[in-house]
Design an enzyme around this catalytic site. Structure first.
Site, PDB file in Angstrom:
ATOM      1  N   HIS A  45       0.841  -1.193   0.000  1.00  0.00           N
ATOM      2  CA  HIS A  45       0.000   0.000   0.000  1.00  0.00           C
ATOM      3  C   HIS A  45       0.879   1.247   0.000  1.00  0.00           C
ATOM      4  O   HIS A  45       2.109   1.175   0.120  1.00  0.00           O
ATOM      5  CB  HIS A  45      -0.919  -0.008   1.220  1.00  0.00           C
ATOM      6  CG  HIS A  45      -1.991  -1.065   1.157  1.00  0.00           C
ATOM      7  ND1 HIS A  45      -3.003  -1.155   2.086  1.00  0.00           N
ATOM      8  CD2 HIS A  45      -2.199  -2.075   0.269  1.00  0.00           C
ATOM      9  CE1 HIS A  45      -3.796  -2.169   1.771  1.00  0.00           C
ATOM     10  NE2 HIS A  45      -3.322  -2.748   0.681  1.00  0.00           N
ATOM     11  N   GLU A  47       1.447   3.640   2.137  1.00  0.00           N
ATOM     12  CA  GLU A  47       2.275   3.901   3.320  1.00  0.00           C
ATOM     13  C   GLU A  47       3.566   3.089   3.286  1.00  0.00           C
ATOM     14  O   GLU A  47       4.654   3.591   3.617  1.00  0.00           O
ATOM     15  CB  GLU A  47       1.490   3.558   4.597  1.00  0.00           C
ATOM     16  CG  GLU A  47       0.207   4.359   4.758  1.00  0.00           C
ATOM     17  CD  GLU A  47      -1.010   3.690   4.125  1.00  0.00           C
ATOM     18  OE1 GLU A  47      -2.122   3.925   4.622  1.00  0.00           O
ATOM     19  OE2 GLU A  47      -0.847   2.943   3.131  1.00  0.00           O
ATOM     20  N   ARG A 207      -6.102   1.364 -25.096  1.00  0.00           N
ATOM     21  CA  ARG A 207      -4.899   1.276 -25.922  1.00  0.00           C
ATOM     22  C   ARG A 207      -4.342   2.640 -26.318  1.00  0.00           C
ATOM     23  O   ARG A 207      -3.201   2.725 -26.766  1.00  0.00           O
ATOM     24  CB  ARG A 207      -5.177   0.454 -27.181  1.00  0.00           C
ATOM     25  CG  ARG A 207      -6.261   1.007 -28.072  1.00  0.00           C
ATOM     26  CD  ARG A 207      -6.670   0.043 -29.176  1.00  0.00           C
ATOM     27  NE  ARG A 207      -7.707   0.629 -30.024  1.00  0.00           N
ATOM     28  CZ  ARG A 207      -8.995   0.615 -29.723  1.00  0.00           C
ATOM     29  NH1 ARG A 207      -9.407   0.045 -28.597  1.00  0.00           N
ATOM     30  NH2 ARG A 207      -9.879   1.171 -30.525  1.00  0.00           N
TER      31      ARG A 207
END
Length: 334
Positions: A45, A47, A207
């Site tokens: 994550h 942090e 794309r």
């Protein structure tokens, strides 16, 4: 906080079904010690990425301030709780843009930080709103159990989306198509109907802008008419056919929410678009209007007749942005 929010935006098209989160760790003098954003599901994550970045730069984060765009998680999912990592690192102060709507967190992360003696502050309303908008689908899924539904269409000045035979490539210019792919990139899934597939044979992948992952492509085909050669079935990404008996839209949204789809991007013809609108299931209209007149053709949506103009459904303009020669409109129910 601006830096953390910019990092969170870099996680678009990367983190689903997890939220897009940015983190910046600051020294007492305001200098940056480390920064990062959430990685793909099951990986670090924001942090943890910021703490790793600080360590790689050789910085000691004890006594530092962590700026976060979303409350740190407090539960064991695929990764350990981020609030424990901040506590263990010796962070002294945490500033959070908004609380996590996930019932498994919902203020518990902030409570854990405070219990550990860390000063916790909530940022201003503008930062909270920006963070919610970045994660509007995640908030929808946590609170309603279903994705945020964005219905996209390209229309002419006279409100046509295609010729009478369904052909619609292209009404808008290249800049609008690139911008449309950027919005498609946000989605966990893109939904269309068999009519659009038969008329245009679209790919409906991402794309024209860089992306780390492709949204799931869904084709509503209740009578089994999808050709095996349809381009929407081809790589990259996964495509699924929603066949007979599975086309009840509210139930479909609930099912997609259970599968972790945060944002559903609908690109369909007038019949399916009208069904979503008539059922009140559209959270946002994303309309690209081209400076062209088509004349006879298909409308944006086939809607039920009104008894009076007073019964018309009203929409609130979120923004109107020129994109090349076209105009992009975003609207939400008033």
């Amino acid at each position: 906080m601006h830096r953390a929010l910019a990092l969170a935006a870099q996680a678009i098209g990367l983190t689903d079904p997890n939220p897009r989160v940015g983190c910046v760790i600051l020294a007492a003098d305001g200098s940056e010690l480390g920064a990062g954003h959430t990685q793909p599901a099951g990986q670090a994550h924001a942090e943890i990425m910021a703490l790793r970045d600080a360590a790689a730069r050789g910085h000691d984060v004890r006594g530092a301030t962590a700026i976060l765009t979303l409350e740190p998680c407090s539960h064991h999912g695929r990764t350990p709780p981020c609030c424990d990592a901040l506590i263990g690192a010796g962070i002294a102060r945490v500033v959070v843009a908004v609380e996590d709507p996930n019932p498994l967190v919902a203020g518990q992360g902030l409570a854990r930080l405070r219990a550990a003696g860390i000063a916790v502050e909530l940022a201003d309303a503008a930062a909270a709103e920006t963070s919610r908008e970045l994660n509007i689908g995640f908030f929808s899924r946590m609170r309603r159990g279903r994705p945020f539904v964005r219905l996209k269409s390209a229309i002419s000045l006279d409100g046509r989306t295609a010729l009478p035979d369904g052909r619609s490539q292209w009404i808008t210019g290249e800049a609008a198509r690139i911008d449309g792919h950027a919005w498609r990139k946000r989605a966990g899934a893109v939904l269309t109907g068999i009519g659009t597939v038969l008329a245009d044979d679209p790919r409906l992948d991402v794309r024209l802008v860089p992306t780390a992952r492709q949204p799931l492509r869904l084709i509503l085909d209740p009578r089994g008419r999808l050709p095996a050669s349809a381009r929407i079935l081809q790589a990259p990404g996964e495509a699924r056919v929603i066949g007979p008996g599975r086309a009840h839209l509210p139930a479909l949204l609930d099912d997609l929410g259970a599968q972790g789809i945060n944002e559903l991007h609908v690109e369909a013809g007038p019949v399916l678009s009208g069904a979503f609108l008539d059922a009140g299931l559209v959270d946002e209209l994303l309309i690209y209007q081209a400076p062209v007149l088509i004349g006879d053709g298909l409308p944006l949506a086939s809607l039920g007749a009104l008894a009076a103009l007073a019964d018309a459904r009203h929409w609130r303009l979120v923004d109107a942005v020129p994109v090349g020669d076209d105009l992009r409109l975003r609207l939400r129910p008033a």
